[in-house]
Design a protein around this motif. Structure first.
Motif, mmCIF file in Angstrom:
data_model
loop_
_atom_site.group_PDB
_atom_site.id
_atom_site.type_symbol
_atom_site.label_atom_id
_atom_site.label_comp_id
_atom_site.label_asym_id
_atom_site.label_seq_id
_atom_site.Cartn_x
_atom_site.Cartn_y
_atom_site.Cartn_z
ATOM 1 N N PRO A 28 51.607 36.431 48.758
ATOM 2 C CA PRO A 28 50.976 35.518 47.800
ATOM 3 C C PRO A 28 50.560 34.188 48.410
ATOM 4 N N ARG A 29 51.307 33.736 49.422
ATOM 5 C CA ARG A 29 50.967 32.446 50.033
ATOM 6 C C ARG A 29 49.564 32.446 50.618
ATOM 7 N N TYR A 30 49.173 33.602 51.190
ATOM 8 C CA TYR A 30 47.854 33.709 51.819
ATOM 9 C C TYR A 30 46.895 34.578 51.014
ATOM 10 N N ASP A 31 47.424 35.257 49.978
ATOM 11 C CA ASP A 31 46.645 36.218 49.190
ATOM 12 C C ASP A 31 45.958 37.229 50.110
ATOM 13 N N ASP A 32 46.753 37.805 51.001
ATOM 14 C CA ASP A 32 46.191 38.772 51.941
ATOM 15 C C ASP A 32 47.018 40.056 51.970
ATOM 16 N N TRP A 33 46.418 41.109 52.537
ATOM 17 C CA TRP A 33 47.099 42.379 52.788
ATOM 18 C C TRP A 33 47.329 42.499 54.286
ATOM 19 N N SER A 34 48.541 42.816 54.638
ATOM 20 C CA SER A 34 48.926 42.768 56.048
ATOM 21 C C SER A 34 50.052 43.760 56.293
ATOM 22 N N SER A 103 54.156 42.211 46.615
ATOM 23 C CA SER A 103 53.687 43.548 46.261
ATOM 24 C C SER A 103 53.526 44.376 47.526
ATOM 25 N N VAL A 104 53.726 45.677 47.386
ATOM 26 C CA VAL A 104 53.511 46.605 48.505
ATOM 27 C C VAL A 104 52.667 47.776 48.022
ATOM 28 N N MET A 105 52.051 48.469 48.962
ATOM 29 C CA MET A 105 51.192 49.596 48.603
ATOM 30 C C MET A 105 51.254 50.676 49.682
ATOM 31 N N TRP A 106 51.658 51.878 49.288
ATOM 32 C CA TRP A 106 51.540 53.028 50.178
ATOM 33 C C TRP A 106 50.125 53.583 50.044
#
Length: 307
Positions: A28-34, A103-106
């Protein structure tokens, strides 16, 4: 440009219904997916940093698998490097910390490649995918460890097998304990001489590993019958389970020659080839492919943290 920021992390993966999936995290701090990653803390090695960050960010206590390509990119402080490993999720529950990761995503690797915010993060993902296609992603670690620093021979008049660790070596043994937990081998094979036992004991006790001693791994036995020590190493491939072998500097060249027979030339060239082969407490980690009996598909050389 010199590196000013060092970080490490991992790409969690699993196979579901014969399909490879990877785990993306949202920060959330960067609003990125990593991928789970973070900066190196004082007093830890880069692999330890990767394992810690995976635990802190998503609650996953998993062993590191094969190393993946590191990525480099500019940041405000200069140039940043992030070292990555693959880590298999074997049914463990993923628990985002809620602060760094909300949040996480498979998802399939192909989808992950389109969602990653930093384009550089695609490079280790592509390496992971290629390893999966070659049946080289699921591995187990075979680790060769040189015992920690012992008291000098010149100052020891009793039996060589009773020569203990120096004060520095005792500290190194604690660092070895922390480092080995990155791969968490549950079998220990060691020379019975005191300096080897004292090096591996803190780790073996911490994880309740099964310990087996072999006289063939001592300096004296190896000098007389070198094939016995390489035979001990060769037998470790049979069980296909994580193992660490602790021995002495004079034994290392023969062990590395034996290991070279289990890997392609590009990897065998990485193995130490000159004296002293390993520093006291240093390890060589050979990642052995589960689907390719006895074949080493990745090699790392790591020193424990030296205070």
């Amino acid at each position: 440009m010199p590196v000013s920021v060092v970080a490490a992390g991992a790409i969690p993966w699993r196979v579901t219904k014969d399909r490879l999936e990877v785990l993306l995290i949202h920060r959330p701090r960067y609003d990125d997916w990593s991928w789970p990653k973070g900066k190196l803390d004082p007093g830890e090695t880069i692999p330890e940093c990767a394992a810690r960050e995976v635990w802190e960010e998503i609650g996953l206590a998993a062993e590191l698998g094969i190393p993946l390509p590191a990525i480099y990119y500019p940041v405000a402080a200069g140039r940043k490097v992030v070292h990555y490993w693959a880590t298999e999720v074997k049914g463990q529950r993923i628990l985002p910390d809620g602060k760094e990761v909300d949040s996480v995503m498979w998802c399939a690797p192909e989808k992950a490649a389109t969602l990653l915010t930093n384009p550089s993060d695609v490079e280790p993902l592509e390496f992971l995918m290629a390893a999966h296609r070659r049946d080289e992603l699921r591995t187990w670690p075979l680790i060769v460890l040189r015992h920690a620093k012992a008291k000098p021979r010149s100052s020891w008049s009793r039996a060589e097998g009773e020569r203990p660790l120096a004060a520095t070596g005792i500290r190194q043994a604690q660092s070895v304990k922390r480092l080995l937990q990155v791969w968490r081998p549950m079998r220990v094979v060691t020379s019975p001489w005191l300096r080897c036992i004292a090096t591996i004991a803190p780790y073996a006790k911490a994880v309740d590993a099964k310990v087996k001693v072999h006289d063939a791994l001592t300096e004296h036995h190896h000098a007389r019958k070198p094939k016995k020590s390489t035979g001990v190493l060769e037998a470790l491939f049979d069980k296909q389970r994580g193992v660490v072998l602790c021995t002495h500097r004079p034994v290392l060249p023969a062990l590395f020659r034996q290991l070279a027979a289990h890997m392609p030339g590009r990897l065998s060239a990485i193995l130490p080839g000159d004296e002293p082969f390993l520093a006291p407490g240093e390890v060589v980690v050979c990642h052995v492919a589960v689907a390719k009996s006895g074949q080493v598909v990745a090699v790392e050389q790591v020193k424990p943290f030296d205070d």
